[in-house]
Motif scaffolding. Structure first.
Motif, PDB file in Angstrom:
ATOM      1  N   THR A  61       0.776  -1.156  -0.087  1.00 51.00           N
ATOM      2  CA  THR A  61       0.140   0.028   0.029  1.00 51.00           C
ATOM      3  C   THR A  61       0.849   1.168  -0.225  1.00 51.00           C
ATOM      4  N   GLU A  62       0.052   2.488  -0.031  1.00 51.91           N
ATOM      5  CA  GLU A  62       1.004   3.524   0.050  1.00 51.91           C
ATOM      6  C   GLU A  62       2.027   3.660   1.485  1.00 51.91           C
ATOM      7  N   ALA A  63       1.232   3.367   2.261  1.00 53.21           N
ATOM      8  CA  ALA A  63       1.979   3.573   3.879  1.00 53.21           C
ATOM      9  C   ALA A  63       3.216   2.219   3.534  1.00 53.21           C
ATOM     10  N   GLY A  64       2.819   0.997   2.963  1.00 52.89           N
ATOM     11  CA  GLY A  64       3.972   0.232   2.874  1.00 52.89           C
ATOM     12  C   GLY A  64       5.037   0.422   2.162  1.00 52.89           C
ATOM     13  N   ARG A  65       4.789   1.326   1.009  1.00 55.38           N
ATOM     14  CA  ARG A  65       6.016   1.722   0.070  1.00 55.38           C
ATOM     15  C   ARG A  65       6.588   2.859   0.804  1.00 55.38           C
ATOM     16  N   THR A  66       6.057   3.725   1.474  1.00 53.93           N
ATOM     17  CA  THR A  66       6.638   4.605   2.497  1.00 53.93           C
ATOM     18  C   THR A  66       7.785   4.114   3.390  1.00 53.93           C
ATOM     19  N   VAL A  67       7.225   3.071   4.076  1.00 56.55           N
ATOM     20  CA  VAL A  67       8.278   2.133   5.067  1.00 56.55           C
ATOM     21  C   VAL A  67       9.571   1.686   4.257  1.00 56.55           C
ATOM     22  N   ALA A  68       9.132   1.060   3.164  1.00 56.63           N
ATOM     23  CA  ALA A  68      10.087   0.271   2.350  1.00 56.63           C
ATOM     24  C   ALA A  68      10.951   1.271   1.677  1.00 56.63           C
ATOM     25  N   THR A  69      10.583   2.203   1.136  1.00 60.13           N
ATOM     26  CA  THR A  69      11.456   3.292   0.641  1.00 60.13           C
ATOM     27  C   THR A  69      12.587   3.912   1.782  1.00 60.13           C
ATOM     28  N   ALA A  70      11.983   4.119   2.690  1.00 60.68           N
ATOM     29  CA  ALA A  70      13.002   4.732   3.810  1.00 60.68           C
ATOM     30  C   ALA A  70      13.776   3.745   4.567  1.00 60.68           C
ATOM     31  N   GLY A  71      13.383   2.509   4.545  1.00 56.80           N
ATOM     32  CA  GLY A  71      14.025   1.287   4.858  1.00 56.80           C
ATOM     33  C   GLY A  71      15.410   0.899   3.946  1.00 56.80           C
ATOM     34  N   ARG A  72      14.952   0.940   2.734  1.00 60.87           N
ATOM     35  CA  ARG A  72      15.914   0.700   1.584  1.00 60.87           C
ATOM     36  C   ARG A  72      17.093   1.781   1.791  1.00 60.87           C
ATOM     37  N   ALA A  73      16.895   2.949   2.263  1.00 61.39           N
ATOM     38  CA  ALA A  73      17.954   3.926   2.181  1.00 61.39           C
ATOM     39  C   ALA A  73      18.839   3.671   3.511  1.00 61.39           C
ATOM     40  N   THR A  74      18.125   3.241   4.573  1.00 67.95           N
ATOM     41  CA  THR A  74      18.649   3.546   5.946  1.00 67.95           C
ATOM     42  C   THR A  74      19.190   1.900   6.436  1.00 67.95           C
ATOM     43  N   LEU A  75      18.753   0.807   6.079  1.00 63.99           N
ATOM     44  CA  LEU A  75      18.882  -0.540   6.398  1.00 63.99           C
ATOM     45  C   LEU A  75      20.385  -0.830   6.203  1.00 63.99           C
ATOM     46  N   PRO A  76      21.081  -0.474   5.008  1.00 62.18           N
ATOM     47  CA  PRO A  76      22.248  -0.849   4.719  1.00 62.18           C
ATOM     48  C   PRO A  76      23.485  -0.237   5.796  1.00 62.18           C
ATOM     49  N   VAL A  77      22.893   1.181   6.091  1.00 59.44           N
ATOM     50  CA  VAL A  77      23.810   1.718   7.253  1.00 59.44           C
ATOM     51  C   VAL A  77      23.813   1.283   8.478  1.00 59.44           C
ATOM     52  N   LEU A  78      22.364   0.806   8.864  1.00 65.48           N
ATOM     53  CA  LEU A  78      22.311   0.228  10.135  1.00 65.48           C
ATOM     54  C   LEU A  78      22.864  -1.215  10.145  1.00 65.48           C
ATOM     55  N   ARG A  79      22.895  -2.107   9.156  1.00 67.88           N
ATOM     56  CA  ARG A  79      23.479  -3.324   9.156  1.00 67.88           C
ATOM     57  C   ARG A  79      24.787  -3.342   9.267  1.00 67.88           C
ATOM     58  N   GLN A  80      25.595  -2.167   8.724  1.00 64.45           N
ATOM     59  CA  GLN A  80      27.016  -2.113   8.602  1.00 64.45           C
ATOM     60  C   GLN A  80      27.333  -1.857   9.954  1.00 64.45           C
ATOM     61  N   ALA A  81      26.686  -1.012  10.564  1.00 66.96           N
ATOM     62  CA  ALA A  81      27.042  -0.511  11.849  1.00 66.96           C
ATOM     63  C   ALA A  81      26.962  -1.723  12.943  1.00 66.96           C
ATOM     64  N   GLU A  82      25.823  -2.548  12.944  1.00 63.44           N
ATOM     65  CA  GLU A  82      25.743  -3.830  13.534  1.00 63.44           C
ATOM     66  C   GLU A  82      26.927  -4.753  13.350  1.00 63.44           C
ATOM     67  N   SER A  83      27.401  -4.987  12.074  1.00 62.59           N
ATOM     68  CA  SER A  83      28.266  -5.959  11.625  1.00 62.59           C
ATOM     69  C   SER A  83      29.642  -5.436  12.348  1.00 62.59           C
ATOM     70  N   ASP A  84      29.826  -4.150  12.354  1.00 62.74           N
ATOM     71  CA  ASP A  84      31.089  -3.557  12.637  1.00 62.74           C
ATOM     72  C   ASP A  84      31.093  -3.721  13.953  1.00 62.74           C
TER      73      ASP A  84
END
Length: 301
Positions: A61-84
């Motif tokens: 849905t529009e709400a789902g796309r909003t979350v997914a778009t934001a997640g795509r931008a931020t998740l790689p940064v969070l995952r790298q921080a967690e891994s480090d």
């Protein structure tokens, strides 16, 4: 207050890319039922509908796309921080975790650990055993550093290194396999207990290509989630099996087994080492070298 966990953000990102729940779940290394529960929990926490069925697809849905778009931008940064952070903690604890699933040949396992210890002096290499369907999620979630798996076409942002080309072989007790030079057929399994590490038919593997999706499947199949234990049971006359040749060649019971080939219809596949981005390259190289050495005999024509 943040309402969603990183698992919910990851699922919505995967849904945006994959469009079906089963495909999204596979890319995350979880079951479809687990993905369904995550989606429903995310919707409950936010109080909105995030995805709707559209034919056989699941459309955000529009709400789902909003979350997914934001997640795509931020998740790689969070995952790298967690891994480090995880790896830094492990460096302090001087530990490296190698995961094995039901692919656990004895001699190869010893070689893997030994070469890791040589490549990383002063760091303790620990071995953890877990079900095959949990391995990818363990590495992706930072609960393990490395694992080796066969034929992994999709991974949740995990690096992978190709280490060997292998094939499936039929395995029988010594003296009970096909005659020298004879190609194995489904009839050779007739009347025998079929020992296997998985009962679910997968396209491109033995149930699909050799047993023709049930047309000639053995009457009695027993699931054993350890290739080494399967080799031991076969060596004791308790059944027959079809296994990766790497696992058979590197089994402690190899001398007490008859190995038969599928002839021109060989079922081939690749082995990969998967690892977290923060795992040192020297550890990845050590695991890769150990596996390649152990696979040398198994991949010869």
């Amino acid at each position: 207050m943040q309402l969603l966990d990183i698992a919910h953000w990851s699922l919505l990102c995967a849904l945006k890319d994959r469009e079906t729940l089963s495909s999204a779940a596979a890319s995350l290394g979880i079951t479809q039922s687990a993905a369904t529960q995550r989606l429903r929990e995310a919707e409950r926490r936010l109080g909105v509908t995030l995805a709707r069925k559209n034919g056989r697809s699941l459309e955000l849905t529009e709400a789902g796309r909003t979350v997914a778009t934001a997640g795509r931008a931020t998740l790689p940064v969070l995952r790298q921080a967690e891994s480090d952070a995880i790896w830094q903690g492990k460096r302090n604890a001087r530990q490296l975790t190698l995961v094995l699933s039901h692919f656990d040949p004895a001699y190869l396992t010893v070689r893997l650990i030994h070469m890791c210890q040589q490549a990383l002096p002063g760091i303790s290499v620990q071995l953890e055993k877990m079900p095959n369907d949990q391995v990818v999620e363990a590495v992706a979630g930072g609960n393990a550093d490395l694992a080796f798996l066969p034929d992994m076409p999709t991974l949740p942002d995990l690096p992978r290194t190709l280490v060997a080309r292998d094939r499936l072989v039929a395995v029988f007790p010594k003296g009970e396999g096909p005659r020298m030079g004879e190609t194995v057929t489904p009839l050779h399994f007739s009347g025998k207990t079929f020992l296997t590490y998985g009962l679910r038919p997968e396209p491109g593997w033995e149930y699909d290509l050799f047993f023709e999706r049930g047309k000639s499947f053995p009457g009695k199949a027993v699931k054993i989630e350890s290739t080494e234990l399967i080799c031991q049971m076969v060596s004791q006359g308790m059944g027959a099996s079809i296994l990766p040749n790497v696992c058979v060649e590197n089994s402690a019971f190899a001398a007490r087994l008859d190995v038969a080939e599928f002839g021109a219809d060989q079922i081939r596949f690749d082995w990969y080492v998967i690892h977290a981005r923060s795992t040192p390259q020297e550890a990845v190289a050590a695991i890769s070298n150990a596996f390649t050495t152990g696979a040398d005999r198994a991949v010869k024509e």
